[in-house]
Design an enzyme around this catalytic site. Sequence first.
Site, PDB file in Angstrom:
ATOM      1  CG  HIS A  12     -12.754   6.334 -13.347  1.00 39.19           C
ATOM      2  ND1 HIS A  12     -13.313   7.230 -12.456  1.00 39.19           N
ATOM      3  CD2 HIS A  12     -12.336   5.272 -12.605  1.00 39.19           C
ATOM      4  CE1 HIS A  12     -13.228   6.720 -11.240  1.00 39.19           C
ATOM      5  NE2 HIS A  12     -12.643   5.543 -11.301  1.00 39.19           N
ATOM      6  CG  ASN A  38     -11.736   6.716  -7.713  1.00 39.13           C
ATOM      7  OD1 ASN A  38     -12.862   7.024  -8.113  1.00 39.13           O
ATOM      8  ND2 ASN A  38     -11.208   5.534  -7.943  1.00 39.13           N
ATOM      9  CB  CYS A  66     -15.503   4.214 -11.859  1.00 39.11           C
ATOM     10  SG  CYS A  66     -15.191   3.920 -10.120  1.00 39.11           S
TER      11      CYS A  66
HETATM   12  O1  UT7 Z   1     -12.297   3.604  -9.309  1.00 35.84           O
HETATM   13  C1  UT7 Z   1     -12.583   2.269  -9.060  1.00 35.84           C
HETATM   14  C2  UT7 Z   1     -11.522   1.441  -9.595  1.00 35.84           C
HETATM   15  N1  UT7 Z   1     -10.402   1.392  -8.659  1.00 35.84           N
HETATM   16  C3  UT7 Z   1      -9.180   1.474  -9.108  1.00 35.84           C
HETATM   17  O2  UT7 Z   1      -8.984   1.655 -10.280  1.00 35.84           O
HETATM   18  C4  UT7 Z   1      -8.034   1.258  -8.120  1.00 35.84           C
HETATM   19  C5  UT7 Z   1      -6.947   0.501  -8.794  1.00 35.84           C
HETATM   20  N2  UT7 Z   1      -5.865   0.146  -7.881  1.00 35.84           N
HETATM   21  C6  UT7 Z   1      -4.966   1.045  -7.445  1.00 35.84           C
HETATM   22  O3  UT7 Z   1      -5.064   2.223  -7.763  1.00 35.84           O
HETATM   23  C7  UT7 Z   1      -3.794   0.537  -6.644  1.00 35.84           C
HETATM   24  O4  UT7 Z   1      -3.822  -0.869  -6.599  1.00 35.84           O
HETATM   25  C8  UT7 Z   1      -3.728   1.087  -5.199  1.00 35.84           C
HETATM   26  C9  UT7 Z   1      -3.422   2.571  -5.245  1.00 35.84           C
HETATM   27  C10 UT7 Z   1      -5.060   0.838  -4.505  1.00 35.84           C
HETATM   28  C11 UT7 Z   1      -2.620   0.396  -4.403  1.00 35.84           C
HETATM   29  O5  UT7 Z   1      -1.390   0.596  -5.075  1.00 35.84           O
HETATM   30  P1  UT7 Z   1      -0.448  -0.645  -5.411  1.00 35.84           P
HETATM   31  O6  UT7 Z   1       0.734  -0.115  -6.077  1.00 35.84           O
HETATM   32  O7  UT7 Z   1      -1.268  -1.666  -6.164  1.00 35.84           O
HETATM   33  O8  UT7 Z   1      -0.078  -1.179  -3.969  1.00 35.84           O
HETATM   34  P2  UT7 Z   1       0.049  -2.669  -3.485  1.00 35.84           P
HETATM   35  O9  UT7 Z   1      -1.243  -3.117  -2.900  1.00 35.84           O
HETATM   36  O10 UT7 Z   1       0.685  -3.508  -4.551  1.00 35.84           O
HETATM   37  O11 UT7 Z   1       1.105  -2.534  -2.314  1.00 35.84           O
HETATM   38  C12 UT7 Z   1       2.474  -2.163  -2.604  1.00 35.84           C
HETATM   39  C13 UT7 Z   1       3.205  -1.937  -1.309  1.00 35.84           C
HETATM   40  C14 UT7 Z   1       3.100  -3.104  -0.317  1.00 35.84           C
HETATM   41  O12 UT7 Z   1       4.318  -3.155   0.404  1.00 35.84           O
HETATM   42  P3  UT7 Z   1       5.473  -4.224   0.007  1.00 35.84           P
HETATM   43  O13 UT7 Z   1       4.832  -5.567   0.117  1.00 35.84           O
HETATM   44  O14 UT7 Z   1       5.875  -3.882  -1.398  1.00 35.84           O
HETATM   45  O15 UT7 Z   1       6.532  -3.953   1.028  1.00 35.84           O
HETATM   46  C15 UT7 Z   1       1.987  -2.674   0.608  1.00 35.84           C
HETATM   47  O16 UT7 Z   1       2.121  -3.249   1.890  1.00 35.84           O
HETATM   48  O17 UT7 Z   1       2.670  -0.812  -0.630  1.00 35.84           O
HETATM   49  C16 UT7 Z   1       2.202  -1.193   0.675  1.00 35.84           C
HETATM   50  N3  UT7 Z   1       0.970  -0.474   0.918  1.00 35.84           N
HETATM   51  C17 UT7 Z   1       0.920   0.737   1.490  1.00 35.84           C
HETATM   52  N4  UT7 Z   1       1.896   1.526   1.974  1.00 35.84           N
HETATM   53  C18 UT7 Z   1       1.518   2.717   2.470  1.00 35.84           C
HETATM   54  C19 UT7 Z   1      -0.296  -0.859   0.593  1.00 35.84           C
HETATM   55  N5  UT7 Z   1      -1.173   0.097   0.945  1.00 35.84           N
HETATM   56  C20 UT7 Z   1      -0.444   1.092   1.488  1.00 35.84           C
HETATM   57  C21 UT7 Z   1      -0.761   2.354   2.029  1.00 35.84           C
HETATM   58  N6  UT7 Z   1       0.242   3.125   2.488  1.00 35.84           N
HETATM   59  N7  UT7 Z   1      -2.037   2.793   2.062  1.00 35.84           N
END
Ligand code: UT7
Length: 342
Positions: free
Chosen positions: A260, A291, A121
């Site tokens: 980005h 992305n 990226c």
């Molecule tokens: O371009 C390359 C570089 N990449 C990036 O910059 C990506 C950076 N990371 C992100 O953008 C975020 O970490 C994500 C969008 C990938 C994920 O978002 P998050 O807020 O970090 O989610 P999380 O993994 O902390 O999960 C939060 C909650 C969890 O539930 P509980 O434990 O709070 O009940 C997960 O189980 O969301 C749940 N969850 C989902 N729910 C619905 C995780 N993935 C999903 C999903 N749909 N796809």
Amino acid sequence: MTISFNQSPQNARILSVGAYRPPRVVQNGEIAPRIDSSDEWIQQRTGIISRHFASPDESLIDMAFKSAEIAIARAGLTFEDIDAVIFATISYPFQAPSAATELLTRLNNSTAAAFDISAACAGFCYGVAIANDMVRSHTAKNVLVVGAEKLSDYTDPDDRATAFIFADGAGSVVIGVSDHVGIGPTVWGSNSQTRDAIVLNPSYLEYKNNPGKLDIGWPNISQQGQTVFRWAVYAVAPIALQALAAAGMEPDQLDAFIPHQANERIIDSLVKSMKLPESVAVARDIRTTGNTSSASIPLAMDALLTERPDLHGKSALLVGFGAGLVYAGQVVELPPIPQKSN
Ligand code: UT7
């Protein structure tokens, strides 16, 4: 022996930008059921409403070519005027020949210097840095910098951590000679200790311990989303501010910020940490593009200029960050109003 290098540095700027988004728009509702997610969750956590996916018979090179021909025409140049191609991508399946040479044949140009760069990226900003130095040092006159990705081919539609983020598209700029400084110094580097956080082939982890031939199959991206998110929100703002300072500018002198497009929450956090004033236009192309890794900054630049034509010729801070983990940022003068619009 005396080696001579008689030419004094010359200035460079972005002459034009071109973008290509595949026609197929994929809404969150199409992705969500397979990963037990929802349109609401994806929008709240990432800002993404929809993205574009290439069709199966549309290649990375097809998309790159479409963005390149627009950029070259907008610069008022012909394909033959391009004397170097830098192709930033992580989704071209071959090490050799390069995607850049493949693109050159499509441009009916068989002589320009051509190479690929793999900086995920940050790849586009790495390309801008290299192209700027090439023009400054007279190594090239008109450099085509392409960021293109077909990440839908490298994303597992059943992977809850990635399926809703990554998308396809291509963006190109032509960087050429200028009578004034059009590209500021690049601030770049890496945090390679955290390189396992985004991996384009899970076999990479096995290969580290067993570097022989592996039956690796077709790869998919995996990422530790929270690790990358935390790094992006604490590490990237200081890097972007360093790039601004290196260009001798203060936040209130900036016209646009084009980071980005990884996650709109990361963009919001950067704007807040950098204390960017309201007058700075912020690119939020992620909402309808997702992305697209190397392609995200030129795509966002083109979208911002379409929405805000008054920004042509104005200043913009670019910052790319991603797998590696690697980063790069620089202030650029946005390209002028195209000589020929497509
Ligand atoms: O371009 C390359 C570089 N990449 C990036 O910059 C990506 C950076 N990371 C992100 O953008 C975020 O970490 C994500 C969008 C990938 C994920 O978002 P998050 O807020 O970090 O989610 P999380 O993994 O902390 O999960 C939060 C909650 C969890 O539930 P509980 O434990 O709070 O009940 C997960 O189980 O969301 C749940 N969850 C989902 N729910 C619905 C995780 N993935 C999903 C999903 N749909 N796809």
